[in-house]
Write an enzyme that holds these catalytic residues in place. Structure first.
Site, PDB file in Angstrom:
ATOM      1  N   CYS A 189      46.636  72.003  39.890  1.00 17.56           N
ATOM      2  CA  CYS A 189      46.252  71.011  38.866  1.00 17.56           C
ATOM      3  C   CYS A 189      46.100  71.621  37.478  1.00 17.56           C
ATOM      4  O   CYS A 189      46.047  70.897  36.489  1.00 17.56           O
ATOM      5  CB  CYS A 189      44.951  70.319  39.249  1.00 17.56           C
ATOM      6  SG  CYS A 189      44.987  69.609  40.886  1.00 17.56           S
ATOM      7  N   HIS A 197      41.620  67.047  33.179  1.00 15.38           N
ATOM      8  CA  HIS A 197      42.314  66.804  34.447  1.00 15.38           C
ATOM      9  C   HIS A 197      41.599  65.671  35.168  1.00 15.38           C
ATOM     10  O   HIS A 197      40.376  65.630  35.234  1.00 15.38           O
ATOM     11  CB  HIS A 197      42.298  68.082  35.291  1.00 15.38           C
ATOM     12  CG  HIS A 197      42.760  67.862  36.698  1.00 15.38           C
ATOM     13  ND1 HIS A 197      43.919  67.179  36.999  1.00 15.38           N
ATOM     14  CD2 HIS A 197      42.210  68.210  37.892  1.00 15.38           C
ATOM     15  CE1 HIS A 197      44.068  67.135  38.308  1.00 15.38           C
ATOM     16  NE2 HIS A 197      43.042  67.734  38.871  1.00 15.38           N
ATOM     17  N   ASN A 209      44.640  61.503  41.272  1.00 18.92           N
ATOM     18  CA  ASN A 209      44.861  62.909  40.895  1.00 18.92           C
ATOM     19  C   ASN A 209      46.348  63.242  41.045  1.00 18.92           C
ATOM     20  O   ASN A 209      46.851  63.333  42.165  1.00 18.92           O
ATOM     21  CB  ASN A 209      43.997  63.805  41.792  1.00 18.92           C
ATOM     22  CG  ASN A 209      44.129  65.282  41.458  1.00 18.92           C
ATOM     23  OD1 ASN A 209      45.036  65.692  40.740  1.00 18.92           O
ATOM     24  ND2 ASN A 209      43.229  66.081  41.992  1.00 18.92           N
TER      25      ASN A 209
END
Ligand code: ACO
Length: 334
Positions: free
Chosen positions: A114, A258, A288
């Site tokens: 990520c 994020h 996500n």
């Protein structure tokens, strides 16, 4: 003056198919209320059966190039941050270069899960300040749905697919990338991982949501522990990057985090004493999307017309590894 790295184009792409919490609650023992309350997620986008990660990357790249008023012939290097490459090799970046009709310039992947886009921006910035490249196409693209265990309610509700991209240009002109900080601590590697290299979800076939993922790539996570460390490390890293470049929390106009969990986002905003209206939140609609999450959030903010020239943006991410980091940018795109 010295070379500075400027963002001159921004793009994003989300696949058409939307998987709602309601639909998910028919597949695993969960509910819309649980997912929304614990994560802030209401839906996620799922890659089409005839698409691969490179196809998602190409769509975001085209939009970013178009936004910059450039073509692939103007690009000197291409980086794709991804944890779900089309293949083990060649790199997804080389496939994207081909699909965009580019030739000869270097293209490579970055794997920092990520945090891949944050790592990629830092790397490109360093190379561009050193004069190695004039224009870099930096993409984050993921098909997380192909490495999700769709029988594991602890993880399958969290992830989605998508892509985001920026075109970077080095110029002897004030503004653009201020700088970055990056970290990794491999002692945490077993708290969040996808152990095997291959997926049984084959491109060209519909994703089989009933598939038992044992023995193939599937995300495993100790959610509680990841959550605790993420909140701490993100709090530290935003302070660190601001200190390093002589800025205050109050100098930041936009926090572009994020998008893993609304509770993590809110905790970071609280530590920064930042009003939530100045933090980009896309986790509700995107879930996500790993390395695509930060550029998709940036694209969302940019397309709203919210960013003014001269404003300070703080991008940050926390990821498996654990790998985390932050970039500071003075917006110079008009
Ligand atoms: N639906 C209903 N119940 C569920 C679900 C679900 N989808 N998932 C878990 N539960 C249950 C658990 O089984 C547990 O039940 P029990 O008490 O009977 O054992 C209960 O809900 C609470 O579970 P917790 O794990 O304690 O829930 P928590 O509040 O911690 O939320 C979550 C879980 C959302 C995963 C959270 O821990 C989190 O967001 N973690 C961090 C994720 C992250 O940031 N990842 C980093 C980046 S990802 C990357 O790098 C690829």
């Amino acid at each position: 003056m010295s070379l500075q790295t400027h963002i001159v184009g921004v793009g994003g792409y989300l696949p058409e198919r939307i998987l709602s919490n309601q639909e998910l609650s028919k597949m695993v023992d969960t509910s819309d209320v649980w997912i929304r309350e614990r994560t802030g997620i209401t839906q996620r986008h799922i890659i089409a059966q005839d698409q691969q990660t490179s196809d998602l990357a190409v769509e975001a790249a085209k939009q970013a190039l178009d936004d910059a008023g450039l073509t692939i012939d103007d690009i000197d290097a291409l980086i794709v941050a991804t944890t779900t490459p089309d293949m083990v090799f060649p790199s997804t970046a080389s496939v994207v270069q081909y699909k965009l009709g580019g030739k000869d310039f270097p293209a490579w992947d970055i794997q920092a899960v990520c945090s891949g886009f944050i790592y990629g921006l830092a790397q490109a910035d360093g190379m561009m300040r050193g004069g190695m490249f004039k224009r870099v196409l930096m993409i984050g693209a993921e098909s997380m749905s192909r490495i999700v265990d769709w029988k594991d309610r602890n993880t399958c509700v969290l992830f989605g697919d998508g892509s985001g991209a920026v075109v970077l240009e080095s110029r002897e002109e004030e503004g653009g990338m201020i700088g970055s900080v990056l970290h990794c601590d491999g002692s945490y590697r077993q708290l969040l991982m996808a152990e095997h290299q291959h997926t049984r979800h084959e491109p060209g076939k519909p994703i089989d949501f009933s598939m038992d993922a044992a023995g193939v790539a599937a995300i495993e996570m100790k959610g509680n522990e990841v959550f605790r460390v993420a909140v701490n490390k993100l709090g530290e890293v935003v302070g660190e990057v601001l200190d390093k470049y002589g800025l205050q929390k109050s100098d930041v106009d936009w926090l572009v985090p994020h998008q893993a969990n609304i509770r993590i986002l809110n905790a970071t905003a609280k530590k920064m004493k930042m009003e939530t209206g100045h933090m980009v939140v896309t986790v509700g609609e995107h879930a996500n999307t790993s390395s695509a999450s930060v550029p998709l959030a940036l694209n969302h903010l940019y397309r709203q017309g919210s960013i003014q020239t001269g404003q300070i943006l703080l991008l940050e991410a926390f990821a498996a590894g654990f790998a985390w980091g932050a970039n500071l940018i003075r917006w110079s795109k008009s």
